[in-house]
Structures are given as structure tokens and as C-alpha cells.
Design a protein around this motif. Sequence first.
Motif: not given
Length: 342
Positions: A161-169, A207-210, A213-217, A239-247
Motif C-alpha cells: 500500500s502506498i499514499e502520496f503526500f504532494s506539495g502545495s497545489d 496536494a498539501i496546502k501551503n 505539516g499540520k495539513n499533512a497531519e 514531498a518535504s521534511d515538513g510534510i513528513a513530520y505531519g505524516v
Amino acid sequence: MKTRFGKLVCVCAALCLLLSAMFAAGCGNDAHQKKIALVFSHEPQRWTDGAQMMKESLESDGMAVDLLIFHTDEEQAAMLTQAVDEKPDCIVLAGGDIKNFRDSLEKAKEQHIPIVDYDGLTQDTDAVSYYVTFDNYGVGEAMGKYIVQKMNLRTGGGPYSIEFFSGSDTDSNAKLMYQGAYDVLNPYLESGQLRVPSGQSDYAASAIKNWDGKNAEARMKELVANHYQSQPLDIVVAASDGIAYGVIDGLAGYGGTWPLITGQDADKKALGCIQSGKMAFSIQKDPAVLNQKCIRMIKAVVDGSQPEINDVTTYNNGVITVPTYLCLPRIIDKDNLSAVSK
């Protein structure tokens, strides 16, 4: 005596005029000192660090540099307006949404002020002259290839299983990164070796807005609640360390085997997460490389020469294709972690 006195007065007057002219010429040199405006978002930290480094380097070369760091849309709009009004020889812009400063960009174009985009391409405008960044499609490709190798997909590994957490749209870099990773992974999605239980595999849905990380969480918590109560999550393309921290924070209620989580920026916290196993790797974009290329571009622009460019086809912002210099990133994981400065 009167004649001699008159001659002396004339000589003195001539000397005064000469000194005045010399003084005026000296002031003229100051008046023509090259002026640079750096208008940068406060995030990520490597941007503000890079801006400070460039300011110091350019000032050591005799240029006047105005460093403006914005935290909000309103601040950016005001700062860019200020920068354009001061008529610099070049503006370097990092981050933000053009809806906040379109009028300022149009004014800069009217006044023939060159705009250099730094690590984020401004969309929907022909006011941008040049762009300096990393190979963002290549960043995504590197992420995808790492996953293919680590999960043994070429030799039939899976299904996973895989999920994508991309950067801002609103960020063209984010879309290129997503596309680079997706193009590598798509054959395995088609074969069934990779599957996306949420169904949110396209760029817009992931896409994770802006880049927040909070949006990713929040999104990760929702995915865990709806899709990962009774099945494992194996891979997260963040897509980024900040998004990864939210994940990572969003996985607090997840009880399965820890997934392979990607990242980008290789900041100090990310290196700790790699060491602890919370992240598999991060993509390092060496700020020193980017900053030096940007400095060279600025100097070429203000001198009226052609900056070094290595891509004239990829970075279309919806209006024009912007001449670009691409720097090369590298992957940091446990295998080479010790070689990275902390």
C-alpha cells in the motif's frame, strides 16, 4: 595687484569647481551602486539562511542589498511593493502566490526591473526573467527509484500500500516532483504491486496546502481512520521534511508496521528521524550550491550579461517558459548519514 588678485580668485574658483566636480563624481558612483532586493518567505529555513548568505556575499562585492523576509500574504505584498518602488537593479523572489503581488510584478516589468525566481516558480506572469532551482522532476524520480529498490519491486515485491503526500497545489516545483515520482512508480501501480487504498493518487487529491505539516497531519489521521485500521500502510511519498513530520504525527493512532516515509530538505530534524527510523531518507538540496548559482545569476543580470542556463524547456509558468538553471540534489539515508554535517 588687482590683476594678480583677480587671477588668484579665478584660480581658486577653478579649483573649487574642480573639487566640486570630483565630489559630485564620487557621489555619482554611490548613486549608481547596484541595488538588489531579496524578497523571501520565512519558510523553509534553508531559504532564509540562503538569503542571508547571499546578502553578505553581494554586499562584500560592493552591492547594496535589501533583505525582506515575509511571514504572511499581506507582508509579502507590502514588501514587494516597497522593493519595486525603490527601483533596484534586480529583485530575487522566493515563495508566495502571485495573487498577492501581481500588480507589483507588472510595475516591475514596466520599469524593466529583472525578476529572478529562487527555488519556486511564480505562476501566470511574463514578468519573471530567470529561475534558479534544483531539478525537481529529478527529485521525484530519485524518490521513486529509491522506493523501487528498497521494496524490491523490480523482482516482483509486493503488493504494497502506498499514499502520496504532494506539495502545495500552487507550487510548480511540487507538481514536477510528484510527476517524477509517479512516472517511476506508475508501472508498479498498473501491475498491482503498488496500490493506493485511499484512491487519492493524483496530484490534486494528494496536494498539501501551503506545504503545511499540520495539513499533512490532519490528512494522515483521516487516512488511518478510514483505510488503515485493519491493513498496513507500507509507503508514504512525502514531498518535504515538513510534510513528513505531519505524516509521522498523523500516524500516532496507527498500530501497524512502520511505513517507508520519504522527505526533502535534509534539515537537522529530518536527519534525526532518519537515524531513528521514522523516515527512510530525505533529499538534500545543498543551499550553498543553490546560493552560489543565484549569486552568479544576479551578477550577470545587473552587469547586463547572459546568466548561465541549462534548461529552457521545462519550467513553463502558464504564460512563458522561464530560462532556468537546475542544481543537482542527493539522497541522504542511513547509509551516508554520517557524512552529512549536522
